[in-house]
Design an enzyme around this catalytic site. Structure first.
Site, PDB file in Angstrom:
ATOM      1  N   ASP A   1      15.453   6.339   3.902  1.00  0.00           N
ATOM      2  CA  ASP A   1      14.042   5.965   3.994  1.00  0.00           C
ATOM      3  C   ASP A   1      13.564   6.294   5.397  1.00  0.00           C
ATOM      4  O   ASP A   1      14.274   5.999   6.361  1.00  0.00           O
ATOM      5  CB  ASP A   1      13.910   4.448   3.739  1.00  0.00           C
TER       6      ASP A   1
ATOM      7  N   HIS B   1       6.251  10.912   7.682  1.00  0.00           N
ATOM      8  CA  HIS B   1       6.645   9.559   7.267  1.00  0.00           C
ATOM      9  C   HIS B   1       8.052   9.501   6.687  1.00  0.00           C
ATOM     10  O   HIS B   1       8.614   8.418   6.523  1.00  0.00           O
ATOM     11  CB  HIS B   1       5.631   9.016   6.256  1.00  0.00           C
TER      12      HIS B   1
HETATM   13  C1  GDG Z   1       6.574   6.057   3.030  1.00  0.00           C
HETATM   14  C2  GDG Z   1       8.000   6.285   3.536  1.00  0.00           C
HETATM   15  C3  GDG Z   1       7.588   4.682   5.401  1.00  0.00           C
HETATM   16  C4  GDG Z   1       4.975  -1.836  -2.958  1.00  0.00           C
HETATM   17  N1  GDG Z   1       4.801  -2.455  -4.143  1.00  0.00           N
HETATM   18  C5  GDG Z   1       3.598  -3.033  -4.098  1.00  0.00           C
HETATM   19  C6  GDG Z   1       3.024  -2.749  -2.863  1.00  0.00           C
HETATM   20  N2  GDG Z   1       3.885  -2.023  -2.176  1.00  0.00           N
HETATM   21  C7  GDG Z   1       3.677  -1.614  -0.790  1.00  0.00           C
HETATM   22  C8  GDG Z   1       4.632  -2.361   0.117  1.00  0.00           C
HETATM   23  C9  GDG Z   1       4.637  -1.471   1.345  1.00  0.00           C
HETATM   24  C10 GDG Z   1       4.429  -0.098   0.732  1.00  0.00           C
HETATM   25  O1  GDG Z   1       3.933  -0.267  -0.589  1.00  0.00           O
HETATM   26  C11 GDG Z   1       5.712   0.677   0.626  1.00  0.00           C
HETATM   27  O2  GDG Z   1       6.039   1.145   1.884  1.00  0.00           O
HETATM   28  P1  GDG Z   1       7.497   1.632   2.243  1.00  0.00           P
HETATM   29  O3  GDG Z   1       7.526   1.874   3.712  1.00  0.00           O
HETATM   30  O4  GDG Z   1       8.463   0.593   1.830  1.00  0.00           O
HETATM   31  O5  GDG Z   1       7.800   2.926   1.379  1.00  0.00           O
HETATM   32  P2  GDG Z   1       7.031   4.307   0.891  1.00  0.00           P
HETATM   33  O6  GDG Z   1       5.973   4.036  -0.077  1.00  0.00           O
HETATM   34  O7  GDG Z   1       8.131   5.188   0.416  1.00  0.00           O
HETATM   35  O8  GDG Z   1       6.392   4.900   2.233  1.00  0.00           O
HETATM   36  C12 GDG Z   1       8.536   5.044   4.250  1.00  0.00           C
HETATM   37  C13 GDG Z   1       6.150   4.622   4.914  1.00  0.00           C
HETATM   38  O9  GDG Z   1       5.760   5.807   4.226  1.00  0.00           O
HETATM   39  C14 GDG Z   1       5.186   4.426   6.092  1.00  0.00           C
HETATM   40  O10 GDG Z   1       5.340   5.413   7.057  1.00  0.00           O
HETATM   41  O11 GDG Z   1       7.953   3.412   5.917  1.00  0.00           O
HETATM   42  O12 GDG Z   1       9.827   5.293   4.776  1.00  0.00           O
HETATM   43  O13 GDG Z   1       8.870   6.633   2.443  1.00  0.00           O
HETATM   44  O14 GDG Z   1       3.566  -1.755   2.187  1.00  0.00           O
HETATM   45  O15 GDG Z   1       4.162  -3.662   0.333  1.00  0.00           O
HETATM   46  N3  GDG Z   1       1.806  -3.184  -2.489  1.00  0.00           N
HETATM   47  C15 GDG Z   1       1.120  -3.939  -3.378  1.00  0.00           C
HETATM   48  N4  GDG Z   1       1.621  -4.253  -4.614  1.00  0.00           N
HETATM   49  C16 GDG Z   1       2.851  -3.820  -5.002  1.00  0.00           C
HETATM   50  O16 GDG Z   1       3.306  -4.145  -6.102  1.00  0.00           O
HETATM   51  N5  GDG Z   1      -0.098  -4.394  -3.054  1.00  0.00           N
END
Ligand code: GDG
Length: 462
Positions: free
Chosen positions: A366, A158
């Protein structure tokens, strides 16, 4: 259809109230994938036990069976807080300045990967596909092979894959990467990370890459390929239209009055570029005093990995920075940065995204970034907001119609904020339409099907 066994560090199934709190991107994506596949999700429960017993806690939750193990405190220190989050995470996000190398971390990582292998082994039936996730478990495939597993095993990473020049700073890097060649399929988020991986394989291991991107190694053939992850589009749009989302939207809009609002949503992580984002917003306020009182930045940043020192440090730095910028620019009726260290239920988040005129997603690195995609999915197509996106997020390769920025340049980001605020409706709609198309089509179901089909089409090990 083969059964699917998913293995990841943590297992996290949303409860019937929905996924409140900070569910990581991986959990969101895998829940969507597992709902349609009968199968098992195996991993660490998140709980500590004094002595590791290998006891499997099996539960059935809607259509997903979960099997979890508890780990010893030393395992958690060395494997999770150690090798995974103090060594590999910073290194894979190009932060060798934050990367710690400690022999005990490497030993703990191997030990826990072995514990995972021993515990998942009895669950694997002959025709199952085994799908391993992320940087916590890179050697798991080779450990399963050593225990006689001949099933098709795939790995999806990821995070980014770092350039060879950085990766060689990792002690025993050859051993780690060579162990990955026991998978049948290795998936990356983007071609950029895939190319870095293949470059390492050629340069450092001296192996040849076949024209189809596969590698022959010790009589086996491993395929490496890019599979950009997406969001569960239908579920997210449905959530964005729920009563909870509408209520959250109205509450936030009412609190902003006539002001334009920017929103950032990120786990509190140094890779997300939050400090640089605050600086850029401060720069915008300084450079555009006539607009300054008409905008507000809402930054939602639920804490993560709180036992790792660099995460304590970033939290401290951000509090100071937000306080400093607010102190310099606020007046009695307005603070420019609303900085919130907690998570919100997904539906509410969707309402917040829709209420914001600008989605600001500026990681320094990212793997993909799902927030950028969620922001687009949550917009009103008749009056959409503008996405400002870092050129260093994997998502930038699919989202060329966002305003792409260099997150290290406060000037660049500040100008993009100005441009977004002034963007005419027709341009906003045109950009949003193109972005929405890719977010809708390149969704999480497509990602899972592409990966599982590619894994299925590999020959079984003799
Ligand atoms: C890793 C990789 C890759 C955030 N705050 C809240 C909340 N979130 C959710 C978001 C989103 C998820 O968490 C974060 O996903 P990201 O992709 O932005 O980042 P990582 O956590 O670092 O994820 C990344 C991912 O894996 C998937 O392969 O895209 O590059 O680093 O869904 O909405 N969700 C809730 N409340 C919050 O306050 N419910």
């Amino acid at each position: 259809m083969s059964r699917l066994i998913v293995v990841s560090n943590r297992v996290s199934v949303p409860n019937s109230q929905g996924a409140a709190g900070a569910q990581g991107g991986l959990a969101v994506a895998l829940n969507a994938a597992l709902r349609e596949h009968r199968g098992i999700w195996f991993g660490w429960s998140g709980q500590e036990t004094e002595e590791f017993t290998g006891h499997l806690d099996m539960q059935r939750n809607d259509d997903v069976t979960t099997a979890t193990i508890d780990l010893e405190p030393q395992d958690i220190d060395e494997y999770y807080n150690g090798y995974a989050n103090r060594t590999l995470w910073p290194l894979f996000h190009y932060r060798i300045d934050l990367t710690e190398y400690d022999r005990s971390f490497g030993e703990g990582y191997q030990r826990v990967n072995n514990r995972f292998a021993d515990s998942v082994l009895p669950l694997i039936e002959p025709d199952d596909l085994v799908w391993v996730h992320d940087y916590h478990l890179l050697p798991l495939g080779s450990l399963l092979r050593a225990k006689g597993v001949t099933n098709r095993i795939g790995l999806f990473l990821h995070t980014p894959w770092p350039p060879a020049r950085l990766l060689v700073s990792l002690p025993n890097h050859e051993q780690l990467v060579t162990s990955m060649l026991q998978y049948d399929l290795i998936g990356f988020q983007t071609h950029e990370w895939l190319e870095s991986f293949l470059h390492y394989i050629e340069k450092e291991l001296g192996l040849t890459i076949n024209p189809d991107g596969s590698i022959d190694y010790e009589g086996r053939n491993v395929q490496a390929q890019a599979f950009p992850i997406g969001i569960d589009f239908d579920e997210f749009v449905e959530g964005a239209q729920s009563a909870a989302a509408r209520e959250a939207h109205d509450r936030l809009r009412a609190s902003a009055g006539d002001r334009k609002m920017l929103i950032g949503v990120d786990r509190l992580d140094y890779s997300k570029g939050l400090g640089e984002r605050f600086d850029s917003f401060g720069r915008f306020l300084t450079d555009n005093p006539e607009m300054a009182k008409d905008v507000v930045l809402l930054q939602i940043a639920p804490p993560s990995r709180e036992l790792v020192a660099s995460y304590q440090q970033i939290r401290h730095d951000l509090e100071r920075k937000a306080g400093h910028i607010n102190g310099a620019h606020a007046d009695v009726a307005w603070v420019p940065i609303r900085y919130v260290n907690r998570g919100y239920p997904r539906d509410e988040l969707a309402g917040f995204y829709r209420a914001a005129d600008i989605g600001i997603v500026t990681p320094l690195r990212d793997g993909m970034n799902l927030v950028a995609k969620e922001y687009v999915a949550a917009q009103d197509p008749d009056n959409p907001g503008v996405l400002i996106l870092s050129q260093f997020a994997g998502a930038a390769l699919q989202m060329a119609d966002a305003l792409l920025v260099n997150p290290h340049s406060a000037e660049d980001v500040s100008e993009a904020i100005k441009r977004a605020l002034a963007m005419p409706l027709a341009e906003r709609k045109r950009r949003h339409k193109a972005l929405l198309k890719s977010v809708r089509e390149e969704n999480v179901a497509r990602w899972r099907e592409d990966f599982v089909n590619a894994l299925y089409s590999k020959e079984k090990v003799a």
